[in-house]
Design a protein around this motif. Structure first.
Motif, mmCIF file in Angstrom:
data_model
loop_
_atom_site.group_PDB
_atom_site.id
_atom_site.type_symbol
_atom_site.label_atom_id
_atom_site.label_comp_id
_atom_site.label_asym_id
_atom_site.label_seq_id
_atom_site.Cartn_x
_atom_site.Cartn_y
_atom_site.Cartn_z
ATOM 1 N N GLN A 145 -3.002 -7.350 2.191
ATOM 2 C CA GLN A 145 -1.632 -6.838 2.229
ATOM 3 C C GLN A 145 -1.171 -6.393 0.837
ATOM 4 O OE1 GLN A 145 -0.031 -6.195 4.968
ATOM 5 N NE2 GLN A 145 1.734 -5.395 3.850
ATOM 6 N N GLU A 146 -1.445 -7.277 -0.151
ATOM 7 C CA GLU A 146 -1.060 -6.963 -1.531
ATOM 8 C C GLU A 146 -1.753 -5.688 -2.005
ATOM 9 O OE1 GLU A 146 -0.264 -11.314 -3.556
ATOM 10 O OE2 GLU A 146 -1.352 -9.795 -4.715
ATOM 11 N N ALA A 147 -3.025 -5.606 -1.679
ATOM 12 C CA ALA A 147 -3.812 -4.437 -2.076
ATOM 13 C C ALA A 147 -3.255 -3.179 -1.435
ATOM 14 C CB ALA A 147 -5.257 -4.637 -1.652
ATOM 15 N N TYR A 148 -2.917 -3.303 -0.139
ATOM 16 C CA TYR A 148 -2.388 -2.158 0.600
ATOM 17 C C TYR A 148 -1.086 -1.663 -0.031
ATOM 18 C CZ TYR A 148 -0.628 0.768 4.350
ATOM 19 O OH TYR A 148 -0.136 1.836 5.061
ATOM 20 N N GLU A 149 -0.222 -2.640 -0.339
ATOM 21 C CA GLU A 149 1.067 -2.274 -0.919
ATOM 22 C C GLU A 149 0.867 -1.540 -2.245
ATOM 23 O OE1 GLU A 149 3.265 -5.930 -0.862
ATOM 24 O OE2 GLU A 149 3.399 -5.850 1.331
ATOM 25 N N LEU A 150 -0.089 -2.074 -3.009
ATOM 26 C CA LEU A 150 -0.418 -1.466 -4.301
ATOM 27 C C LEU A 150 -0.847 -0.006 -4.120
ATOM 28 C CD1 LEU A 150 -0.415 -3.273 -6.928
ATOM 29 C CD2 LEU A 150 -2.908 -3.021 -6.896
#
Lengths: 741, 129
Positions: B37-42
């Motif tokens: 999720q964090e990666a996606y948001e990034l």
């Protein structure tokens, strides 16, 4: 004229008896009731005739001749009504029937007046003979002759269009009634002073006798054999009567006087003599004659019976045998219906009773009760017969079971129950409905059914056995299908569980690897000075921990492989590659270990440059790495030599070491799961190993279509060899194909 | 091709720590994401990276789910992804390959210093270096 009075009296009694009998027996039955009406009219007519003949006064004679006329009026109209009922044409000829009712009413009313019977006067040897009034001239041709003739014409017309038993029934009616009618007609010439005596009155008796005999002895007109017998009797009586008439005529002419006691005595003697000496001869002649009349055109009951027995014996299905029995009973006995009741077992209960051929079935009928009763008393049960016996034996009236059975039979309009017991204990019953005529079954019917019963029982037994087999096999099929579907769902479940198991193994492997990775990485960082300087002792200790962790990781990996191999779920990615390249790469990777162990590693230069094999590259690398690692691990002096060769179909790789070698007893178990040689455990305890490496190696090689083997001498070294299939190139393929072709 | 921006997507903090330390010592300052999720948001925010080292088993958004989401989102350019995992499930890994992953490194099989070597090996094989 005593004879005329006498014959009238007899006619009266017979007609009266018949009508009473018919009315008592079945008043609801149209045909029988209407036949009773005709007989009542005949009784009235005969009674008046008798009274008139014995009258001594004018007024008495006039009165009785007028009552006689009323009788004639009703004979014609009731005969028409019965005839049309018999041929089922009431609706078609309603108009004529209504006309007949009107004339009946009219002529009945006028019978009290001189318009019908004007007077009575001496006519030839009769002291009083009626003379026609004005209306009588209309009554006689139109009402009496007209309507009765119409009735006969209808009977005759139906006779022409009918076949089989119907034809025979009509024939006997026409013969019986016709004789009576013609006999009756002989009364009319004297009315018009034509000198013809009413000798036909003697024949009138034939008609009631026909009916009486048929009803009492043979239950009225439903059996051809009965018909035959009746006809013979009628003919015999006719012959006797003719003899009597001839005798009277001769006696009167010879002795010129009326016949008195002596005359009768003489006639009786003559008749007795004739009967005694000619009965058999007459019988056989008459039988042949009547047989020709009645049987030649139709099919005899015996023929039908014989045919039915044959058909029953050759029936192979329940439907067929039902049809055969139904045909037989319908043709011969005109039964309203026929049905089979079947019970699987001797212990009859509701669920075990099945039926064949019963329509409009009253569901409240207790079939089990009927079956049970017949099972206990396996003989014919004839409702009418039981009723008759009840009449004679009062104890039967109190038999409650019997009462119940009779009730149930009435409910289902059944008349006869015929037991058909099977040898295996099953119990079946043939149920016959009431006869369409409303009459009872006679002894001939019962005898025929009884004879038929044995063949029926045997055939039915076979058919039911066959049906049961059929049912069993279809049930078996059902069971197999059910079991198969159960197995299928169990298999699906197992597949799901298997998948779950795989998933769990994958996850556990992942979960184990993660901490091992962390341990490994930190140990490496420390060992490589990334976390500050460490002493040699610390370094050595941490290195052991690192090696142990490596062993753990290997174990996780091996166990995963084993579980996949055993579940046959290891997927291979077969492709072509050069195995020598692979050998060089792995050797390079392990070079550091070789250096650590201070041994040599020699890769022998191959003769060719190309060693293409057809296998899974990753797995082949695993296999070779494992073998080479083992060789390095167990070699303390000398070194490891890898060589490569080929034959027609395989590339063979040898990994030869100068290590500790393997004990001969260990050799066969070397490739089994978790097997570790004692030597390895004793001599190089730190070498590690999971005991799974060679098992996996062998499994992988086999899966890729190769083999692995080992040769070894203790303290001299071992040679592990494996071969894997060569890449199939198009040229060699052609060659192979060519060879085969 | 010199790798400058490497995104490491890893839920296990110690492993993250090890790879961060290692890459930093190699002169690469990696971007870190604790899950998919964090990666996606990034990435959705428009962050450009040269390579993603992607773990598969992660909370919130797994590696394979991230690959799917990236593929679906037309605003995110196709990414170079190398799987860095301990999961031996070949089926899932094959699916990841179908979604564009270039290769896979089994974490437990390598020493930290082998990471860069392995990455280069995969990229070389794919003709990306």
């Amino acid at each position: 004229m005593f004879a005329y009075a006498f014959i009238s009296l007899i006619n009266f009694f017979i007609a009266l008896s018949i009508s009473v009998f018919l009315l008592l027996k079945n008043i609801k039955h149209d045909l029988q009731r209407r036949l009773a009406y005709t007989n009542i009219a005949i009784a009235v007519w005969s009674f008046s005739y008798w009274q008139w003949q014995i009258s001594h006064h004018y007024s008495d004679a006039l009165f009785w001749t007028r009552i006689l006329t009323i009788g004639s009026v009703f004979i014609a109209s009731t005969f028409l009504l019965w005839t049309l009922t018999f041929v089922n044409e009431i609706k078609r000829f309603r108009f004529i029937l209504v006309l007949c009712y009107i004339t009946t009413a009219l002529f009945t009313i006028f019978s009290a007046t001189p318009l019908m019977v004007e007077t009575v006067e001496k006519t030839f040897s009769f002291p009083f003979w009626p003379k026609p009034g004005l209306l009588y001239n209309i009554f006689l041709p139109i009402h009496f002759i007209g309507f009765m003739l119409f009735g006969f014409i209808r009977l005759w017309s139906n006779l022409l269009h009918s076949t089989g038993t119907d034809r025979q029934r009509l024939l006997i009616v026409i013969v019986g009634m016709g004789v009576g009618f013609l006999g009756g007609l002989t009364n009319f010439p004297l009315w018009y002073n034509v000198p013809i005596y009413p000798w036909g009155n003697f024949f009138i008796i034939i008609y009631p006798i026909t009916l009486l005999y048929a009803i009492v002895r043979y239950r009225f007109l439903d059996i051809r054999v009965a018909l035959h017998t009746v006809t013979i009797k009628i003919l015999k009586i006719t012959i006797l009567l003719l003899l009597f008439i001839i005798f009277v005529f001769l006696y009167s002419s010879i002795f010129k006087q009326e016949i008195y006691f002596t005359g009768y005595l003489l006639f009786a003697l003559l008749a007795a003599t004739v009967i005694t000496f000619t009965d058999e001869l007459i019988d056989s002649v008459l039988q042949r004659l009547s047989g020709k009349i009645f049987f030649e055109k139709g099919i005899s009951t015996f023929d039908i019976y014989r045919k039915t027995t044959e058909l029953v014996a050759t029936s192979f299905s329940l439907d067929r045998i039902y049809a055969v029995i139904n045909d037989f009973v319908q043709t011969v006995m005109q039964t309203s219906y026929v049905t089979f009741l079947f019970s699987d077992t001797k212990k009859i209960n509701h669920s075990s009773v099945t039926m064949k051929g019963f329509q409009n079935f009253d569901s409240t009928v207790n079939l089990d009760l009927l079956l049970q009763y017949i099972n206990q008393k396996p003989s014919f049960f004839i409702l009418e017969e039981v009723k008759r016996r009840q009449f004679l034996e009062k104890t039967l009236v109190k038999d409650n079971m019997l009462k119940l059975i009779m009730q149930e039979m009435e409910k289902m309009q059944a008349e006869v129950l015929i037991p058909l017991p099977e040898k295996n204990g099953s119990f079946n019953v043939l149920v016959l409905g009431k006869k369409n005529s409303g009459n009872a079954y006679n002894i001939q019917d019962i005898n025929m059914l009884d004879s038929l019963r044995f063949q029926l029982t045997t055939t039915l037994e076979n058919i039911l056995l066959y049906e049961k087999e059929k049912q069993f096999s279809s049930r078996l099929k059902g069971e197999v299908e059910k079991a198969t579907s159960k197995l299928r769902s169990a298999y699906e479940q197992l597949k799901t569980i298997d998948k779950m198991k795989d998933y769990i193994i994958d996850i556990s492997s992942h979960e184990l690897r993660t901490p091992a990775t962390i341990i490994k990485s930190y140990l490496w960082l420390v060992l490589n000075g990334k976390k500050g300087r460490i002493t040699k002792i610390q370094s050595s200790a941490l290195d052991r921990a690192y090696q142990a962790n490596e062993r753990l990781i290997q174990l996780i990996s091996d166990m995963l492989d084993v579980s996949k191999i055993e579940a046959k779920r290891l997927e291979l990615n077969i492709a072509s590659f050069d195995i020598f390249d692979l050998i060089q790469k792995v050797a390079e990777d392990l070079q550091f270990k070789v250096k650590e162990e201070k041994i040599f590693l020699k890769i022998e230069k191959p003769h060719n440059t190309d060693y293409q094999i057809s296998a899974d590259r990753e797995k082949t690398e695993e296999v070779f790495t494992n073998l080479l690692t083992n060789a390095i691990k167990y070699t303390k002096q000398g070194g490891v030599t890898v060589s490569i060769e080929e034959d027609k179909f395989y590339i063979i790789v040898h990994v030869k070491d100068t290590g500790v070698g393997i004990q001969p007893e260990d050799l066969p178990k070397l490739f089994t799961k978790f097997y570790r040689t004692e030597q390895a455990l004793v001599e190089i305890p730190t070498a590690g190993g999971t005991g799974l490496g060679l098992f996996i190696t062998k499994s992988l090689i086999q899966m890729m279509g190769g083999t692995i083997w080992v040769e070894s001498k203790v303290n001299e070294g071992s040679v592990f060899s494996f071969k894997l299939p060569k890449k199939i190139d198009t040229n060699s393929k052609k060659e192979v194909l060519g060879e085969n072709a | 091709m010199k790798l400058k921006n490497i995104l490491i997507v890893e839920d296990e903090p110690y492993i993250l720590d090890i790879y961060q330390e290692l890459l930093t010592s190699e002169g690469i300052a990696p971007l870190l994401a604790k899950n998919g999720q964090e990666a996606y948001e990034l990435l959705a925010r428009g962050k450009k990276v040269d390579l993603i080292l992607l773990d598969i088993m992660m909370p919130r958004l797994s590696g394979i789910e991230l690959l799917r989401k990236i593929k679906k989102n037309s605003k995110i350019a196709p990414q170079k992804v190398i799987l860095l995992t301990n999961l031996p499930d070949r089926e899932i890994i094959d699916q990841c390959y179908e979604l564009g992953a270039l290769g896979m490194i089994m974490k437990s099989d390598i020493n930290p210093d082998q990471l860069i070597e392995k990455i280069n090996e995969i990229l070389e094989k794919k003709g990306l270096m």
